[in-house]
Design a protein around this motif. Structure first.
Motif, short mmCIF file in Angstrom:
data_model
loop_
_atom_site.label_atom_id
_atom_site.label_comp_id
_atom_site.label_asym_id
_atom_site.label_seq_id
_atom_site.Cartn_x
_atom_site.Cartn_y
_atom_site.Cartn_z
N LEU A 87 0.52 -1.24 0.06
CA LEU A 87 -0.15 -0.28 -0.07
C LEU A 87 1.00 1.04 0.01
N LEU A 88 2.72 0.83 0.70
CA LEU A 88 2.95 2.28 0.61
C LEU A 88 3.72 2.59 -0.91
N THR A 89 3.64 1.63 -1.36
CA THR A 89 4.03 0.96 -3.14
C THR A 89 2.85 2.08 -4.03
N ALA A 90 1.48 1.72 -3.24
CA ALA A 90 0.83 2.82 -4.25
C ALA A 90 0.68 4.03 -3.97
N ILE A 102 -5.94 3.51 -4.07
CA ILE A 102 -5.24 4.09 -3.57
C ILE A 102 -4.16 4.72 -4.61
N VAL A 103 -4.16 4.16 -5.79
CA VAL A 103 -3.06 4.51 -6.89
C VAL A 103 -4.32 5.80 -7.84
N LEU A 104 -4.91 5.05 -8.05
CA LEU A 104 -6.36 5.89 -9.09
C LEU A 104 -7.43 7.37 -8.30
N VAL A 105 -7.50 7.32 -7.39
CA VAL A 105 -8.96 8.02 -6.39
C VAL A 105 -8.11 9.49 -6.46
#
Length: 646
Positions: A93-96, A146-149
């Protein structure tokens, strides 16, 4: 699995396994894409920020790489621990979040190409995550959010219409990714559950196969009654000992061949169930000598057992065998009563006697067999003389089968005379065997004949020859009787009485002219049956002699319980007549007046012996002093003449 908690643990454990299994490709792709993105669009205005971002994502990826390698090195139990789940979730999730921050931080300076390239990469990373992270629905759905929103929301409120449209598309794509992630997660759960059920089924099948294999092994390698090795298992294990000896791992080993004496009587009288109980108890006593677990124990067959020990020292082996013999001789509790049995033990040693296990078994068996029927010896080590004796017995057994058919047997006759007159009153018939050019002693072949049962037809042949000879005696010798030695094996034959009566009738022989010699030890086996048959023959007129009197262990009980006609003093007392033998002769003569039997002294070889016996009142004498055993023609010529004056 019915318990939801257990199923949740299963999903978590298998999910972690799936996540870490896919981690290395995901880390590698992320590193390549991030590096390509940063160094493709770097410029002087945002160089420092982008380099810091790239350093941050590389650090996170390095930590995730180390964590993944640690997981691979952990054992199966450690891999299921929750801390791996939380560490993976945090790293992923940190990567995201770093991917999301790329657009949020640097989008204002994007060129059209960089903007397009960044949107494609973020969409691709979000889309790929749905499959790579399908092992866990929480991470799989949260990662694309997390990546897109964040960037999609930012674009949605941008003043430019095409960016607002891209923001809307980003949110729609995120919704689709969420749906795909949930669907993929459900599929993975189903696959995990199916895999678990298959593995459980496989484990049950393997357990069933393992159990059946053990049962088959037990049936084929274990004695069903005692639980000891059977022949197959013992030979395999013992051959392993031979290999260890040949490789100098052990100095050798010894093999005990043990036979339980008197077991057949238990089976015949008390039944096979009682016999099985004795065998079980015997095996328990045998196991007590293997407390260190170094010996091999085997039920070889029936009442025969093998004990194989690493001991090689003769003295130690002798002590061990004696301890076994004493243990086996203790009473056996059976149906509320005590049964007394014993065991005979033969011992062979590797490498002293042989290095082949089958040969060692044979040699130990030979040593054991050599003691059968002997008292008080019950333990024997193999030696070459024992094998020579056994081979000779086997030769005699085979030769005896055809001896009568080949006319190799004949009777000779030794006279029994009156001490006072020297007149012949009877002849003892003695069996002779001329086997080819070799004259075989009765002391050698009679015991063999008794063991293999050939004494029965041989005994009937002797009886018939004796009756024929009696019928051929001249009328003047009608007072002369013939004495025939009878074995216990003959007396135990159900047809014995009928056969004797038939011979007396066929040859018109007066029963009192037929004497039967038996040894006193005969009356201690099947006593009631023997007494009954002997009494029946006496009532018919046949006269009974006790041979070798005084050498048994209950002479008085024999003459007290039986109506004996003659007692023959054993030659050992006659040979010792100048010492203690005379006291025995006097005692027997004293008892003869009380019990009403006549006395015959056998083994008389000198005139001094003959005169001494006559002077003490012994009525009948027999021995080489008077005559050696005669052939039939010589006996017929002699039967009317006194031998000599004493």
């Amino acid at each position: 699995m019915r318990d939801k908690r257990d199923r949740k643990k299963l999903y978590r454990a298998e999910g972690i396994k799936l996540l870490y299994s896919n981690a290395l490709p995901g880390i590698l792709i992320t590193f390549i894409v991030a590096t390509g993105l940063v160094f493709t669009f770097i410029d002087h205005d945002n160089r420092t920020g982008k380099l810091l971002w790239w350093a941050a994502i590389c650090l996170v990826l390095a930590i995730r790489l180390v964590d993944t390698l640690l997981w691979y090195r952990a054992n199966s139990y450690q891999r299921k621990q929750n801390h791996y789940y939380w560490r993976f979730s945090a790293g992923c999730l940190l990567t995201a979040a770093l991917w999301s921050s790329w657009c949020v931080l640097f989008s204002e300076g994007f060129s059209a190409e960089e903007f397009t390239f960044s949107m494609v990469i973020l969409s691709a990373m979000a889309g790929g995550a749905t499959s790579i992270l399908s092992g866990n629905v929480f991470i799989g759905t949260l990662y694309p959010v997390i990546v897109l929103v964040p960037f999609s929301v930012e674009l949605l409120f941008d003043g430019e219409k095409y960016k607002s449209n891209l923001g809307m598309l980003g949110l729609c794509f995120t919704a689709i990714m969420l749906f795909s992630a949930g669907r993929a997660a459900r599929y993975v759960k189903s696959a995990i559950l199916l895999k678990y059920k298959n593995s459980q089924l496989l484990e049950r099948m393997e357990e069933t196969i393992r159990t059946r294999t053990q049962e088959i092994y037990a049936i084929s390698h274990t004695d069903a009654l005692t639980g000891l090795h059977n022949r197959v298992a013992f030979l395999r294990a013992a051959n392993g000992l031979v290999m260890r000896y040949k490789q100098n791992e052990i100095p050798g080993f010894s093999l005990f061949f043990i036979d339980l004496d008197g077991f057949k009587t238990i089976n015949d009288t008390l039944g096979h169930d009682a016999g099985d109980q004795i065998l079980l108890a015997f095996s328990d006593r045998l196991k007590a000598f293997n407390q260190d677990g170094n010996a091999l124990l085997c039920r070889w067959g029936g009442d025969e057992f093998i004990f194989c020990t690493p001991l090689c020292d003769r003295a130690a082996l002798g002590r061990l065998a004696e301890e076994m013999r004493q243990s086996f001789s203790k009473p056996w509790a059976l149906h509320g009563q005590e049964i007394f049995l014993s065991a005979t033990i033969g011992i062979a040693v590797c490498p002293r006697h042989s290095q082949a296990i089958t040969r060692l078994i044979q040699l130990a068996d030979i040593a054991m067999y050599s003691l059968k029927g002997k008292q008080p010896q019950r333990v024997a080590f193999y030696n070459h003389e024992l094998e020579a004796q056994l081979l000779n017995q086997i030769y005699l057994q085979e030769a005896l089968k055809s001896a009568l058919a080949k006319n190799e047997m004949r009777l000779v006759y030794q006279p029994i005379v009156e001490a006072q007159s020297g007149n012949i009153v009877a002849f003892e018939t003695l069996l002779r065997w001329q086997c080819g050019e070799e004259a075989i002693s009765p002391a050698h072949f009679i015991p063999v004949a008794e063991k293999n049962g050939s004494i029965v037809p041989l005994g009937y042949w002797i009886l018939e020859e004796a009756c024929k000879t009696l019928a051929e005696l001249p009328p003047a010798a009608s007072h002369i009787a013939l004495s025939v030695n009878v074995s216990i094996v003959q007396l135990q034959d159900v047809a014995f009485i009928a056969k004797v009566e038939q011979l007396l009738t066929n040859y018109a022989i007066a029963p009192e002219r037929l004497h039967m010699e038996v040894t006193e030890s005969l009356f201690h086996e099947s006593q009631g049956e023997i007494y009954a048959k002997v009494s029946y023959l006496q009532n018919k007129g046949v006269r009974i002699s006790i041979d070798d009197f005084g050498t048994g262990y209950s002479s008085l009980s024999v003459i007290q319980n039986m109506r004996i006609d003659f007692v023959k003093i054993d030659r050992s007392f006659v040979n010792n007549i100048d010492d203690k033998g005379l006291a025995v002769v006097q005692a027997i003569l004293t008892m003869s007046g009380t019990f009403g039997y006549d006395v015959i002294a056998e083994g008389v070889e000198t005139v001094r012996q003959a005169q001494t016996l006559r002077n003490f009142g012994v009525p009948l004498l027999q021995g080489f002093y008077f005559s050696q055993p005669l052939e039939k023609a010589d006996m017929l010529a002699l039967c009317n003449e006194p031998l000599m004056a004493i």
